[in-house]
Structures are given as structure tokens and as C-alpha cells.
Design a protein around this motif. Structure first.
Motif, PDB file in Angstrom:
ATOM      1  N   ALA A 176       0.840  -1.204   0.000  1.00  0.00           N
ATOM      2  CA  ALA A 176       0.000   0.000   0.000  1.00  0.00           C
ATOM      3  C   ALA A 176       0.870   1.246   0.000  1.00  0.00           C
ATOM      4  O   ALA A 176       0.591   2.217  -0.729  1.00  0.00           O
ATOM      5  N   GLY A 177       1.924   1.234   0.805  1.00  0.00           N
ATOM      6  CA  GLY A 177       2.812   2.391   0.867  1.00  0.00           C
ATOM      7  C   GLY A 177       3.500   2.663  -0.452  1.00  0.00           C
ATOM      8  O   GLY A 177       3.631   3.822  -0.871  1.00  0.00           O
ATOM      9  N   MET A 178       3.940   1.613  -1.116  1.00  0.00           N
ATOM     10  CA  MET A 178       4.617   1.785  -2.396  1.00  0.00           C
ATOM     11  C   MET A 178       3.674   2.349  -3.442  1.00  0.00           C
ATOM     12  O   MET A 178       4.088   3.099  -4.326  1.00  0.00           O
ATOM     13  N   ALA A 179       2.385   2.004  -3.335  1.00  0.00           N
ATOM     14  CA  ALA A 179       1.397   2.519  -4.284  1.00  0.00           C
ATOM     15  C   ALA A 179       0.991   3.952  -3.946  1.00  0.00           C
ATOM     16  O   ALA A 179       0.789   4.780  -4.841  1.00  0.00           O
ATOM     17  N   LEU A 180       0.898   4.254  -2.661  1.00  0.00           N
ATOM     18  CA  LEU A 180       0.433   5.577  -2.237  1.00  0.00           C
ATOM     19  C   LEU A 180       1.519   6.642  -2.326  1.00  0.00           C
ATOM     20  O   LEU A 180       1.227   7.811  -2.609  1.00  0.00           O
ATOM     21  N   HIS A 181       2.759   6.248  -2.060  1.00  0.00           N
ATOM     22  CA  HIS A 181       3.849   7.218  -1.952  1.00  0.00           C
ATOM     23  C   HIS A 181       4.967   6.828  -2.909  1.00  0.00           C
ATOM     24  O   HIS A 181       5.814   5.997  -2.585  1.00  0.00           O
ATOM     25  N   ARG A 182       4.980   7.431  -4.069  1.00  0.00           N
ATOM     26  CA  ARG A 182       5.893   7.040  -5.135  1.00  0.00           C
ATOM     27  C   ARG A 182       7.123   7.935  -5.241  1.00  0.00           C
ATOM     28  O   ARG A 182       7.809   7.918  -6.255  1.00  0.00           O
ATOM     29  N   ASP A 183       7.396   8.688  -4.203  1.00  0.00           N
ATOM     30  CA  ASP A 183       8.556   9.572  -4.214  1.00  0.00           C
ATOM     31  C   ASP A 183       9.837   8.751  -4.394  1.00  0.00           C
ATOM     32  O   ASP A 183      10.071   7.760  -3.692  1.00  0.00           O
ATOM     33  N   LYS A 184      10.678   9.159  -5.337  1.00  0.00           N
ATOM     34  CA  LYS A 184      11.914   8.419  -5.619  1.00  0.00           C
ATOM     35  C   LYS A 184      12.913   8.496  -4.479  1.00  0.00           C
ATOM     36  O   LYS A 184      13.892   7.746  -4.463  1.00  0.00           O
ATOM     37  N   ARG A 185      12.666   9.400  -3.538  1.00  0.00           N
ATOM     38  CA  ARG A 185      13.569   9.496  -2.390  1.00  0.00           C
ATOM     39  C   ARG A 185      13.257   8.467  -1.310  1.00  0.00           C
ATOM     40  O   ARG A 185      13.943   8.397  -0.293  1.00  0.00           O
ATOM     41  N   ILE A 186      12.236   7.636  -1.544  1.00  0.00           N
ATOM     42  CA  ILE A 186      11.893   6.565  -0.608  1.00  0.00           C
ATOM     43  C   ILE A 186      12.302   5.223  -1.202  1.00  0.00           C
ATOM     44  O   ILE A 186      11.900   4.879  -2.322  1.00  0.00           O
ATOM     45  N   ALA A 187      13.093   4.463  -0.462  1.00  0.00           N
ATOM     46  CA  ALA A 187      13.422   3.083  -0.819  1.00  0.00           C
ATOM     47  C   ALA A 187      12.751   2.169   0.198  1.00  0.00           C
ATOM     48  O   ALA A 187      12.801   2.428   1.409  1.00  0.00           O
ATOM     49  N   TRP A 188      12.123   1.102  -0.274  1.00  0.00           N
ATOM     50  CA  TRP A 188      11.390   0.203   0.609  1.00  0.00           C
ATOM     51  C   TRP A 188      12.194  -1.061   0.878  1.00  0.00           C
ATOM     52  O   TRP A 188      12.906  -1.556   0.002  1.00  0.00           O
ATOM     53  N   LEU A 189      12.054  -1.605   2.088  1.00  0.00           N
ATOM     54  CA  LEU A 189      12.795  -2.797   2.484  1.00  0.00           C
ATOM     55  C   LEU A 189      11.921  -3.670   3.375  1.00  0.00           C
ATOM     56  O   LEU A 189      11.296  -3.187   4.320  1.00  0.00           O
ATOM     57  N   ASP A 190      11.904  -4.954   3.081  1.00  0.00           N
ATOM     58  CA  ASP A 190      11.207  -5.943   3.903  1.00  0.00           C
ATOM     59  C   ASP A 190      12.184  -6.428   4.970  1.00  0.00           C
ATOM     60  O   ASP A 190      13.088  -7.220   4.682  1.00  0.00           O
ATOM     61  N   ASP A 191      12.036  -5.945   6.178  1.00  0.00           N
ATOM     62  CA  ASP A 191      12.914  -6.323   7.279  1.00  0.00           C
ATOM     63  C   ASP A 191      12.189  -6.023   8.580  1.00  0.00           C
ATOM     64  O   ASP A 191      11.176  -5.316   8.588  1.00  0.00           O
ATOM     65  N   ARG A 192      12.701  -6.555   9.681  1.00  0.00           N
ATOM     66  CA  ARG A 192      11.973  -6.410  10.941  1.00  0.00           C
ATOM     67  C   ARG A 192      12.921  -6.358  12.134  1.00  0.00           C
ATOM     68  O   ARG A 192      14.040  -6.865  12.098  1.00  0.00           O
ATOM     69  N   LEU A 193      12.411  -5.723  13.182  1.00  0.00           N
ATOM     70  CA  LEU A 193      13.044  -5.806  14.488  1.00  0.00           C
ATOM     71  C   LEU A 193      12.800  -7.206  15.072  1.00  0.00           C
ATOM     72  O   LEU A 193      11.792  -7.837  14.744  1.00  0.00           O
ATOM     73  N   PRO A 194      13.703  -7.712  15.932  1.00  0.00           N
ATOM     74  CA  PRO A 194      14.855  -7.002  16.482  1.00  0.00           C
ATOM     75  C   PRO A 194      16.126  -7.120  15.640  1.00  0.00           C
ATOM     76  O   PRO A 194      17.082  -6.394  15.876  1.00  0.00           O
ATOM     77  N   ASP A 195      16.158  -8.046  14.663  1.00  0.00           N
ATOM     78  CA  ASP A 195      17.430  -8.358  13.997  1.00  0.00           C
ATOM     79  C   ASP A 195      17.834  -7.356  12.920  1.00  0.00           C
ATOM     80  O   ASP A 195      19.010  -7.034  12.772  1.00  0.00           O
ATOM     81  N   LEU A 196      16.858  -6.886  12.123  1.00  0.00           N
ATOM     82  CA  LEU A 196      17.151  -5.886  11.090  1.00  0.00           C
ATOM     83  C   LEU A 196      18.366  -6.289  10.241  1.00  0.00           C
ATOM     84  O   LEU A 196      19.244  -5.480   9.947  1.00  0.00           O
ATOM     85  N   VAL A 197      18.390  -7.541   9.829  1.00  0.00           N
ATOM     86  CA  VAL A 197      19.562  -8.086   9.133  1.00  0.00           C
ATOM     87  C   VAL A 197      19.857  -7.314   7.853  1.00  0.00           C
ATOM     88  O   VAL A 197      20.999  -6.910   7.595  1.00  0.00           O
ATOM     89  N   ALA A 198      18.840  -7.085   7.032  1.00  0.00           N
ATOM     90  CA  ALA A 198      19.056  -6.385   5.756  1.00  0.00           C
ATOM     91  C   ALA A 198      19.321  -4.901   5.974  1.00  0.00           C
ATOM     92  O   ALA A 198      20.191  -4.312   5.321  1.00  0.00           O
ATOM     93  N   ALA A 199      18.583  -4.286   6.883  1.00  0.00           N
ATOM     94  CA  ALA A 199      18.743  -2.842   7.114  1.00  0.00           C
ATOM     95  C   ALA A 199      20.137  -2.510   7.613  1.00  0.00           C
ATOM     96  O   ALA A 199      20.687  -1.454   7.285  1.00  0.00           O
ATOM     97  N   ARG A 200      20.742  -3.411   8.382  1.00  0.00           N
ATOM     98  CA  ARG A 200      22.071  -3.149   8.942  1.00  0.00           C
ATOM     99  C   ARG A 200      23.188  -3.262   7.908  1.00  0.00           C
ATOM    100  O   ARG A 200      24.341  -2.955   8.207  1.00  0.00           O
ATOM    101  N   ARG A 201      22.852  -3.677   6.708  1.00  0.00           N
ATOM    102  CA  ARG A 201      23.843  -3.685   5.634  1.00  0.00           C
ATOM    103  C   ARG A 201      24.037  -2.297   5.037  1.00  0.00           C
ATOM    104  O   ARG A 201      25.008  -2.056   4.321  1.00  0.00           O
ATOM    105  N   GLU A 202      23.088  -1.408   5.325  1.00  0.00           N
ATOM    106  CA  GLU A 202      23.150  -0.055   4.773  1.00  0.00           C
ATOM    107  C   GLU A 202      24.139   0.799   5.574  1.00  0.00           C
ATOM    108  O   GLU A 202      24.369   0.550   6.754  1.00  0.00           O
ATOM    109  N   PRO A 203      24.713   1.838   4.944  1.00  0.00           N
ATOM    110  CA  PRO A 203      25.522   2.788   5.719  1.00  0.00           C
ATOM    111  C   PRO A 203      24.678   3.412   6.824  1.00  0.00           C
ATOM    112  O   PRO A 203      23.453   3.504   6.711  1.00  0.00           O
ATOM    113  N   ALA A 204      25.347   3.846   7.885  1.00  0.00           N
ATOM    114  CA  ALA A 204      24.630   4.403   9.034  1.00  0.00           C
ATOM    115  C   ALA A 204      23.817   5.634   8.638  1.00  0.00           C
ATOM    116  O   ALA A 204      24.157   6.359   7.698  1.00  0.00           O
ATOM    117  N   PHE A 205      22.733   5.867   9.394  1.00  0.00           N
ATOM    118  CA  PHE A 205      21.780   6.921   9.075  1.00  0.00           C
ATOM    119  C   PHE A 205      21.918   8.101  10.037  1.00  0.00           C
ATOM    120  O   PHE A 205      22.269   7.943  11.200  1.00  0.00           O
TER     121      PHE A 205
END
Length: 214
Positions: free
Chosen positions: A75-104
Motif C-alpha cells: 500500500a505504501g509503495m502505491a500511495l507514496h511514489r517519491d523516488k527518495r523513498i526506498a522500501w525494504l522488507d525487514d523487521r526488528l529485532p534483527d534488522l539483518v538487511a537494514a544493517r547492511r546499509e551505511p549508518a543513518f
């Protein structure tokens, strides 16, 4: 978390409109003056329908919207198509994929902490610290009050949360109490505590919760 995510998926048809009806500006009012003004890299953990991610993107920020519930993410990808948003399927507590990204520069985890038990919170706060750049900000909103039967919540101790954050290298910038913006939650007596935490260091022993396989 699996049962909680299933509960969100099953209720998603009704939740999408409810989530989108909330004003991000009003929601973030307790910490608004701390948010970055210049373009920044932001991770929105538990992004839901991307309401907040879209608001951040509209301010010129690059946003990683992390959402494990497929129905909400779609729903979010359909509603908000701004190119400055990247979507990721990941979850707490491990955030395995998100932690591969440079720090925010800014990491937000709004309305998710109550779904983690104390063991998962101990892991999750370390991983959120890993994702937050030195000098960057982590914002948590802590729910106090009952949740929907299909989306289990655990009591949150603010003092314990702050102590854990300090232990792994955060300074406490703000602790603010706020009422719920949703009428149903107001009627149920739900209240929130907003925490703004500044990352000052990441101790070596934080790796006691190692990354998952890359």
C-alpha cells in the motif's frame, strides 16, 4: 513478532486508511525541533504505509522505509511514489538487511517498541544503535496502554529503556509525554512517551548480538 505481523496483515484493509489519516507533523510534534533540516539519510523502522517516510521525503531527505508486513508495504509503495523513498522488507529485532546499509543520520521506530519483549528490545536497541551514525539521532515512541487482541503488546518501562540506551552509547536528548492522536486510543487511555537519543559512541561489546548471515 510473527503473530503480531500476522495480526497487522489481517487487519491491513482497515488500518491503511487509519494510518494515512494521522498527520505526521502532529505526530512528531514532541521532537519536531530536533529533526534534521538539511537533507539527511533517514531510516523509518516499522514504516507501515509510508506516511512518515513520505513526509520526510517531501522535506528533501532520503528515506529507507523498513516494513515487514507485505500488505502495508505494498500500500505504501502505491500511495507514496517519491523516488527518495526506498522500501525494504525487514523487521526488528534483527534488522539483518537494514544493517547492511551505511549508518543513518536519523533512525525512527515509532509505535513498534511495545510489540517487542524485553529480550528482543535488548537486541533491537543494539541494532538500532549500529544503524545510527555517530552524532545521529534515534527517536522511539513508547506506547502505554492496551493494544488490539491480535497485535500483542508488552509493558514498556521508560527508565529501563533509557538505561539500556545509555549503556550502548546514547545521550538522552529528550523524554516527552504525549496523548494519542487517535480517538479510539484516547478513549482506551493510551498514552505515549517519546525518546530522542543522540548516538555518541558504540562500545565494542555491542557485537554480543552478531549480525545474521550476509
Amino acid at each position: 513478532m510473527t503473530d503480531v505481523l500476522t495480526g497487522y496483515a489481517e487487519a491491513s484493509a482497515g488500518l491503511i486508511a487509519r494510518f494515512e489519516a494521522i498527520s505526521t507533523r502532529d505526530l512528531l510534534a514532541p521532537v519536531a525541533d530536533l529533526l534534521p533540516v538539511s537533507p539527511a539519510r533517514i531510516a523509518d523502522i516499522g514504516a507501515g504505509t509510508g506516511r512518515d517516510a513520505a513526509w520526510f521525503a517531501s522535506k528533501g531527505h532520503q528515506v529507507l522505509a523498513v516494513e515487514p508486513v507485505e500488505e502495508l508495504r505494498a500500500a505504501g509503495m502505491a500511495l507514496h511514489r517519491d523516488k527518495r523513498i526506498a522500501w525494504l522488507d525487514d523487521r526488528l529485532p534483527d534488522l539483518v538487511a537494514a544493517r547492511r546499509e551505511p549508518a543513518f543520520d536519523l533512525v525512527t521506530a515509532c509505535a513498534v517498541w511495545q510489540h517487542l519483549d524485553e529480550d528482543d528490545r535488548a537486541v533491537g536497541i543494539c541494532h538500532l544503535a549500529e544503524m545510527t551514525a555517530d552524532g545521529g539521532l534515534l527517536i522511539l515512541s513508547l506506547r502505554h496502554g492496551a493494544g488490539a487482541p491480535s497485535r500483542r503488546v508488552f509493558p514498556v518501562d521508560v527508565g529501563r529503556t533509557l538505561a539500556g540506551a545509555r549503556e550502548i552509547g546514547f545521550d538522552i536528548v529528550r523524554v516527552a509525554e504525549a496523548a494519542s492522536l487517535q480517538a479510539g486510543n484516547q478513549a482506551a487511555g493510551v498514552k505515549w512517551t517519546w525518546l530522542a537519543l543522540r548516538k555518541v559512541r558504540l562500545p565494542a561489546n555491542t557485537n554480543r548480538f552478531p549480525r545474521g548471515p550476509l
